[in-house]
Scaffold this motif. Structure first.
Motif, short mmCIF file in Angstrom:
data_model
loop_
_atom_site.label_atom_id
_atom_site.label_comp_id
_atom_site.label_asym_id
_atom_site.label_seq_id
_atom_site.Cartn_x
_atom_site.Cartn_y
_atom_site.Cartn_z
N MET A 97 4.14 -9.17 -20.49
CA MET A 97 3.25 -8.18 -21.08
C MET A 97 2.04 -8.88 -21.69
SD MET A 97 4.18 -5.30 -23.94
CE MET A 97 5.51 -4.64 -22.92
N GLY A 98 0.83 -8.48 -21.26
CA GLY A 98 -0.37 -9.16 -21.72
C GLY A 98 -0.87 -8.63 -23.04
N SER A 99 -2.02 -9.22 -23.48
CA SER A 99 -2.63 -8.77 -24.73
C SER A 99 -3.32 -7.43 -24.51
CB SER A 99 -3.64 -9.81 -25.20
OG SER A 99 -4.65 -9.99 -24.22
N VAL A 100 -3.71 -6.78 -25.62
CA VAL A 100 -4.37 -5.48 -25.53
C VAL A 100 -5.84 -5.70 -25.20
CG1 VAL A 100 -4.98 -3.38 -26.78
CG2 VAL A 100 -2.76 -4.48 -27.18
N ALA A 101 -6.28 -5.15 -24.06
CA ALA A 101 -7.67 -5.31 -23.63
C ALA A 101 -8.58 -4.36 -24.38
CB ALA A 101 -7.78 -5.09 -22.12
N PHE A 102 -8.18 -3.10 -24.46
CA PHE A 102 -8.95 -2.10 -25.21
C PHE A 102 -8.09 -0.88 -25.47
CE2 PHE A 102 -9.81 -1.21 -20.77
CZ PHE A 102 -9.66 0.18 -20.68
N ILE A 133 -0.63 1.10 -20.60
CA ILE A 133 -0.78 0.85 -19.17
C ILE A 133 -1.09 -0.62 -18.96
CG2 ILE A 133 -2.04 1.47 -17.08
CD1 ILE A 133 -2.74 4.14 -18.45
N GLU A 134 -0.24 -1.31 -18.21
CA GLU A 134 -0.46 -2.73 -17.95
C GLU A 134 -1.40 -2.92 -16.77
OE1 GLU A 134 2.66 -5.69 -18.28
OE2 GLU A 134 4.08 -4.08 -18.76
N LYS A 135 -2.42 -3.75 -16.99
CA LYS A 135 -3.37 -4.08 -15.95
C LYS A 135 -3.58 -5.59 -15.91
CE LYS A 135 -5.80 0.35 -15.91
NZ LYS A 135 -7.11 1.04 -15.97
N ILE A 136 -4.28 -6.06 -14.88
CA ILE A 136 -4.50 -7.50 -14.73
C ILE A 136 -5.29 -8.05 -15.91
CG2 ILE A 136 -5.59 -9.27 -13.29
CD1 ILE A 136 -5.09 -7.49 -10.87
N SER A 137 -6.26 -7.28 -16.38
CA SER A 137 -7.12 -7.73 -17.47
C SER A 137 -6.44 -7.64 -18.83
CB SER A 137 -8.40 -6.89 -17.50
OG SER A 137 -8.09 -5.51 -17.64
#
Length: 276
Positions: A1-6, A38-42
């Protein structure tokens, strides 16, 4: 799980948060944000579609906290909304107000946010700074920020704020969930005032002057809720109702026009068939 982009905040959820923040000029208020991740590449995208007001457990002016019971009830409420909407809704963050002070999170806010992120690393915090006067034109200003906590590079035991980009998402109307939350605001505030008044009455003894003073303060607080919350809320609901009636008239007029066009086309088609 990545960081929060926005983060995307629905306009009706923003309105609910703002109404809650403006309901108290002297003490901070708080609530929870409901949405989907919602998980995305960014990175992760957080969409906040609803909020839930919380009664203040800590009555100090610059402190807000969430009880285990409140968090449990909020999770159950988010699950109910998820079933109704068919979306993967859950508790995605919290918000609180900063009356008469800067929008930037305090060290306590950053520490609190870090605690929440230990349970959910994508959890976000929103702050609404209100009742601040612009000295240049004497206008009231409202600011908001979305943030997370980040371990300090100088000291791993300390945290620092990380600002998260946030955008307002336009909505056509108030959702049912946010409408219910808005209309529950006066009841929540009244419950807090009555709870505080009952506590004072039990501890003030039998002094008549003290009882009269406390009753006067309680009456003033109730009148303030009516003036600053209930009246503006009624105006918003009445305006929304008026807008909906106008929209219905427009749709009905458009529907009638389409019916006439369809009838003309059918008549023209019948005429052509007879001619052939």
């Amino acid at each position: 799980m990545g960081s929060v982009a926005f983060v995307r905040l629905n306009c009706d959820a923003y309105l609910t948060c703002l109404m809650h923040a403006l309901s108290n000029e002297t003490e901070e208020v708080m609530g929870l944000c409901i949405g989907e991740m919602i998980e995305k590449i960014s990175g992760c995208e957080i969409n906040i579609s609803a909020v839930l007001l919380l009664r203040r457990m800590d009555k100090r002016k610059d402190r807000v906290e969430i009880s285990v019971e409140q968090l449990s009830n909020a999770s159950s409420y988010a699950e109910e909304l998820a079933i109704k909407s068919g979306k993967n809704l859950r508790i995605v963050g919290w918000y609180h107000s900063h009356p008469h002070i800067t929008v930037w999170p305090s060290h306590v806010d950053v520490q609190t946010q870090a605690m929440y992120q230990m349970m959910d690393e994508t959890f976000v915090g929103l702050i609404f700074s209100c009742f601040n006067e612009n000295k240049a034109n004497l206008h009231q200003t409202v600011e908001m920020i979305c943030f997370q906590s980040l371990t300090s590079m100088d000291d791993s035991s300390q945290y620092q704020r990380l600002e998260v980009p946030m955008y307002l998402e336009r909505t056509q109307c108030l959702s049912e969930a946010n409408l219910q939350t808005l209309t529950s605001l006066p009841k929540t505030l009244m419950h807090e005032e009555c709870e505080a008044y009952d506590a004072v009455i039990k501890s003030c003894g039998n002094c008549i002057l003290t009882k009269l003073h406390n009753a006067s303060v309680h009456t003033q607080s109730v009148c303030n809720i009516t003036e600053t919350v209930i009246s503006p809320l009624l105006q918003i609901l009445e305006q929304t109702h008026t807008n909906h009636k106008l929209k219905i008239k427009e749709v009905e007029a458009e529907n009638e026009e389409l019916r006439k066009m369809l009838a003309e086309l059918e008549a023209s088609s019948i005429t052509e068939n007879k001619a052939s």
